[in-house]
Motif scaffolding. Structure first.
Motif, short mmCIF file in Angstrom:
data_model
loop_
_atom_site.label_atom_id
_atom_site.label_comp_id
_atom_site.label_asym_id
_atom_site.label_seq_id
_atom_site.Cartn_x
_atom_site.Cartn_y
_atom_site.Cartn_z
N LEU A 12 0.94 -1.34 0.01
CA LEU A 12 0.08 0.00 -0.08
C LEU A 12 0.95 1.29 0.07
O LEU A 12 1.88 1.48 0.78
N VAL A 13 0.66 2.15 -0.92
CA VAL A 13 1.54 3.47 -1.26
C VAL A 13 0.74 4.60 -0.81
O VAL A 13 -0.60 4.58 -1.46
N VAL A 14 0.83 5.48 -0.05
CA VAL A 14 -0.02 6.65 0.48
C VAL A 14 0.96 7.66 0.36
O VAL A 14 1.85 7.86 1.02
N GLU A 15 0.57 8.54 -0.77
CA GLU A 15 1.32 9.85 -0.93
C GLU A 15 0.50 10.76 -1.71
O GLU A 15 -0.15 10.37 -2.57
N MET A 19 3.00 12.39 -8.72
CA MET A 19 4.35 12.00 -9.13
C MET A 19 5.36 11.20 -8.31
O MET A 19 5.53 10.11 -8.91
N GLN A 20 5.30 11.75 -7.00
CA GLN A 20 5.98 10.65 -6.28
C GLN A 20 5.32 9.37 -5.99
O GLN A 20 6.00 8.11 -6.01
N ARG A 21 3.98 9.24 -5.90
CA ARG A 21 3.34 8.21 -5.63
C ARG A 21 3.59 7.13 -7.06
O ARG A 21 3.61 6.23 -6.76
N GLU A 22 3.36 7.78 -8.12
CA GLU A 22 3.41 7.10 -9.32
C GLU A 22 4.93 6.44 -9.33
O GLU A 22 5.11 5.12 -9.69
#
Length: 131
Positions: A12-15, A19-22
């Motif tokens: 799980l990525v939470v940002e 652009m950072q999330r991608e």
């Protein structure tokens, strides 16, 4: 008969920065992980409620969209899955205590750090499936 695709570890990525999330998601996907992405702690909490036990990794920024920050989210994640690898990242020093077992990465971190952590988690996850 078709071949079944092996189930992969999920992160799980939470940002809140798209652009950072991608970039993080691409790095994790290249490391053979499935990824769920959110921009707010509140959206991530819903994912944790529904799939928290099956997640092997959470990577979150401290600053997020919504009312919950990444440190608060780390505490929520550890309640749902104490064994989950949780990484909190920020460009500024932390003002809150992280839950036990949580890693802090100060920005800027190297993309290779994400790949190494993902590969370590994927390997541990795949070994659990063999047991």
């Amino acid at each position: 008969m078709g071949q079944s695709k092996p189930i992969r570890a999920t992160a799980l990525v939470v940002e809140d920065d798209p652009m950072q999330r991608e970039m993080i998601c691409l790095l994790l996907e290249e490391s053979e992980m499935d990824v769920i992405e959110c921009e707010s702690g509140e959206a991530a909490e819903i994912v944790l409620e529904q799939a928290g036990a099956s997640l092997v990794m959470l990577m979150t920024d401290v600053q997020l969209a919504g009312h919950m920050n990444g440190v608060e989210l780390a505490h929520v994640a550890k309640r749902f899955n104490p064994d989950m690898d949780v990484i909190v990242t920020s460009g500024i020093p932390l003002r809150q205590a992280l839950p036990d077992g949580t890693i802090f990465w100060r920005k800027p971190w190297a993309p290779l750090d994400v790949i190494r952590e993902a590969e370590k988690m994927s390997l541990a996850w795949s070994r659990m499936g063999e047991a």
